[in-house]
Design an enzyme around this catalytic site. Structure first.
Site, PDB file in Angstrom:
ATOM      1  N   ASP A 109       0.816  -1.211   0.000  1.00 42.86           N
ATOM      2  CA  ASP A 109       0.000   0.000   0.000  1.00 42.86           C
ATOM      3  C   ASP A 109       0.857   1.272   0.000  1.00 42.86           C
ATOM      4  O   ASP A 109       2.062   1.244   0.236  1.00 42.86           O
ATOM      5  CB  ASP A 109      -0.902  -0.027   1.239  1.00 42.86           C
TER       6      ASP A 109
ATOM      7  N   GLU B  53       2.629   7.451  -1.738  1.00 46.91           N
ATOM      8  CA  GLU B  53       2.320   8.798  -2.229  1.00 46.91           C
ATOM      9  C   GLU B  53       2.707   9.916  -1.258  1.00 46.91           C
ATOM     10  O   GLU B  53       2.579  11.093  -1.592  1.00 46.91           O
ATOM     11  CB  GLU B  53       0.803   8.923  -2.490  1.00 46.91           C
TER      12      GLU B  53
ATOM     13  N   ASP C 212      -8.835   3.436  -3.264  1.00 45.78           N
ATOM     14  CA  ASP C 212      -9.881   3.530  -2.237  1.00 45.78           C
ATOM     15  C   ASP C 212     -11.127   4.237  -2.753  1.00 45.78           C
ATOM     16  O   ASP C 212     -11.452   5.355  -2.340  1.00 45.78           O
ATOM     17  CB  ASP C 212      -9.338   4.270  -1.013  1.00 45.78           C
TER      18      ASP C 212
END
Length: 658
Positions: A385, A388, A452
């Site tokens: 995950d 960023e 998401d």
């Protein structure tokens, strides 16, 4: 063939369908100097530039193999087979560049990485900067305004985990900028495109081909292709279950006893969990939780004997309360501020430290954590995950400016995971999937997931948004991607009481329609969402389980077709999800973003609106067999029955799929 022609003060550079033109009145280049200001909130960035000068190039001189503009910018043209490399080097202190490319009035533009709102980017200005996608992603949408009000995390239509400084033209050429700074690709003008780059020196790559297939082959050959997927991903569904061994096995056994084909379980809280005001989240200390999963390796071994793989979760952060954080902090492996203190960033509601991937020792250390704590206990994969959140004002071990390394962070994060798998001899057996990416990260990442999404039907951030995401990734060189069945982001207990009328939770219908779309993804995987008890789940009632069994059975039936498409990608660079315009003419197909081809022979038109039992489908000129009825349709617009459990899809009559 490269042609460079001059006529007085005019310059023309031609390479296939690509033309670069320069004259004093219409400069090819602008150059300048600026200082940027970046502010970040929850992975969302606001970027401003104090621009001191923007100078249009006027004069040019050709010296040997170089073209020099205004004695300020040097251009070299390098031909590598059917690639043109335009190398730009500043001769003075400049850090801003604008380059203009000829545009045609009827030209369409695709790519720029993963774009959720628009497949055709003509008329748009597209920022290129890795970030959270945001919640809502539409400034005219009230949920976006709420997300901004509560979390400062609403995002925009262009916000994406996986931008790419690359575009593909309907004139069958591609262009990418081989740099990592902030950029803006401006396709809003009628007669030219302008690429703004905050980095010099820099290279631009161009290639022009006769057919779409040749162009995509060249693109993926140049940027790299994804690693091989393990075949077991096509053998059933990967169920996202959490909460401890007893809960996981109880849920698993319930649906298996009813006939659901399960190829894996994804236990995202294998390392422990924490509950925040945003929802149920994870404790980022990358070793298994004895409290939740006592003797997890034995559970993994037993399930694997039954044909069920276990997958986990990891990201490049460390929880400040964990042992791994204390070790990394002591060894100096963490991203720092300019004053030398550790840079702790707030993710949702809690701070965490970031492993500095520019530090070779830190890189190897985190890779070793994956090998020892994940691969050695026989996890068959994981969600890798984030990627960023590197602040642009951070201080890195390598000394490289963080604003330049920011976009490269997900590439290095992908490489770290890839090398852990490769060095363990598990390529083709283990799968990890990522949401973040950038130029060339594709060569390390076997699978992406779309991130998401909201648990709703919104075009910018709900179920419909994953279709343009697939198609834009396809035109950016990516073959394999999937989505959380039912979406992820739930607005429930994380909303202030006065805003509860805007509560957004997953419904039964949304879950079922999303599962229908996921049939045609290379990996079917559920996610409970950030508030599991508020959302409809795969086992919420018998009808949902029966529907899911039917969809998973169809997915498994498609395994030989998936494998054939996978072979095409590795041999010829053709993506799994294909825009209809790759094979069929028609203006409507140049902008179509809610239907797609799966490989060459299956056309999918998912139901993307609630309370809909009839889907309007536009078919290209061919003979198409409707899977559920067996009826043959030709090109044109058709009203197709689409009750729950019968997602509209068609097979080319001459093809053999099943």
């Amino acid at each position: 063939m490269l042609r460079v022609e001059t006529r007085g003060e005019e310059l023309s550079i031609t390479f296939g369908n690509i033309t670069l033109k320069h004259s004093p009145n219409k400069p090819l280049l602008f150059y300048g100097y600026g200082e940027a200001n970046y502010s970040m909130s929850h992975g969302n960035f606001k970027i401003e530039d104090e621009l001191f000068c923007k100078i249009p190039a006027k004069r040019f001189n050709i010296e040997d193999s170089k073209i020099v503009f205004d004695d300020s910018v040097e251009m070299k043209l390098i031909v590598q087979k059917d690639l043109l490399v335009v190398r730009l080097h500043p001769l003075r202190k400049f850090n801003r560049l604008w380059i203009r490319l000829d545009a045609h009035k009827d030209e369409h533009i695709y790519g720029c990485g993963e774009q959720y709102s628009h497949f055709d980017l003509r008329g748009k200005k597209v920022p290129i900067f890795v970030s959270e996608q945001g919640v809502g992603r539409n400034r005219k949408d009230f949920l976006t305004l709420i997300a901004d009000f509560v979390y400062d995390a609403g995002g925009d239509w262009y916000s994406t985990y996986f931008p790419q400084p690359l575009f593909v033209s309907s004139r069958k050429y591609f262009c990418f900028v081989d740099g990592s700074s902030y950029m803006v690709f401006d396709f809003s003008k009628e007669d030219f495109f302008e690429l703004m780059v905050w980095q010099l020196p820099v290279d631009l790559y161009f290639s022009s081909q006769e057919t779409w297939e040749e162009l995509l082959n060249k693109l993926t050959e140049t940027l790299g292709r994804q690693p091989t997927l393990p075949e077991w991903v096509y053998d059933g569904i990967v169920l996202g279950i959490q909460g401890g061994t007893d809960i996981v096995l109880k849920k698993l056994n319930k649906v298996r006893s009813k006939g659901l084909k399960v190829t894996g379980i994804w236990i995202q809280d294998w390392e422990g969990r924490r509950v925040t005001t945003f929802g149920k989240q994870l404790f980022w200390n990358w070793s298994y939780s004895e409290e939740l999963y006592r003797d997890l390796p034995k559970t993994i071994e037993k399930l694997k004997e039954e044909g069920i793989r276990v997958l986990g979760y990891i990201n490049p952060f460390l929880a400040l309360e964990g042992e791994l954080y204390r070790e990394a902090s002591k060894k100096g492996y963490l991203v720092r501020k300019n004053d030398g203190t550790e840079y702790h960033v707030v993710i949702t509601t809690f701070p965490a430290a970031i492993v500095d991937l520019t530090n070779p020792e830190a890189f190897e250390w985190l890779k070793g954590v994956i090998k020892k704590n994940m691969i050695d206990i026989d996890l068959s994969g994981w969600m890798a995950d984030y990627g960023e959140y590197l602040p642009a004002d951070a201080k890195l071990f390598s000394g490289e400016p963080a604003e330049i390394f920011h976009n490269k962070f997900p590439v290095e994060w992908a490489r770290l995971n890839y090398e852990a798998v490769k060095e363990s001899g598990k390529l083709g057996e283990i799968i990890f999937f990522m949401r973040s990416g950038y130029l060339r990260s594709v060569r390390y990442t076997p699978m992406y997931w779309h991130g998401d999404q909201l648990v709703n039907w919104s075009k910018d951030d709900g179920l419909p948004s994953v279709i343009p995401a697939k198609l834009s990734l396809a035109m950016s060189g990516v073959a394999f991607a999937h989505s959380d069945i039912g979406g992820y982001t739930t607005l429930a207990k994380n909303l202030p009481e006065r805003l509860m009328s805007f509560k957004t939770v997953r419904t039964k219908e949304l879950f079922m329609r999303w599962a229908e779309l996921s049939v045609f993804e290379p990996m079917m995987r559920t996610h409970e969402g950030n508030w599991p008890e508020e959302n409809w789940q795969f086992d919420s009632d018998e009808e949902t389980i029966d529907h899911l069994i039917k969809m998973v059975n169809l997915h498994v039936q498609l395994k030989p077709y998936f494998l054939a498409c996978q072979k095409e990608y590795f041999e010829r660079g053709l993506p799994l999800f294909r825009p209809i315009m790759l094979y069929y003419d028609g203006d409507e197909f140049k902008i179509e973003q809610y239907e797609f081809l799966l490989g060459r022979d299956i056309l999918v038109a998912p139901v993307l609106e609630e309370k809909t039992i009839v889907r309007k489908v536009i078919l290209p000129d061919d003979e198409w067999v409707h899977y559920w009825s067996g009826k043959v349709y030709r090109g044109g617009e058709h009203e197709i029955a689409a009750p729950l459990g019968e997602p509209p899809f068609f097979i080319r009559k001459e093809a053999r799929v099943f």
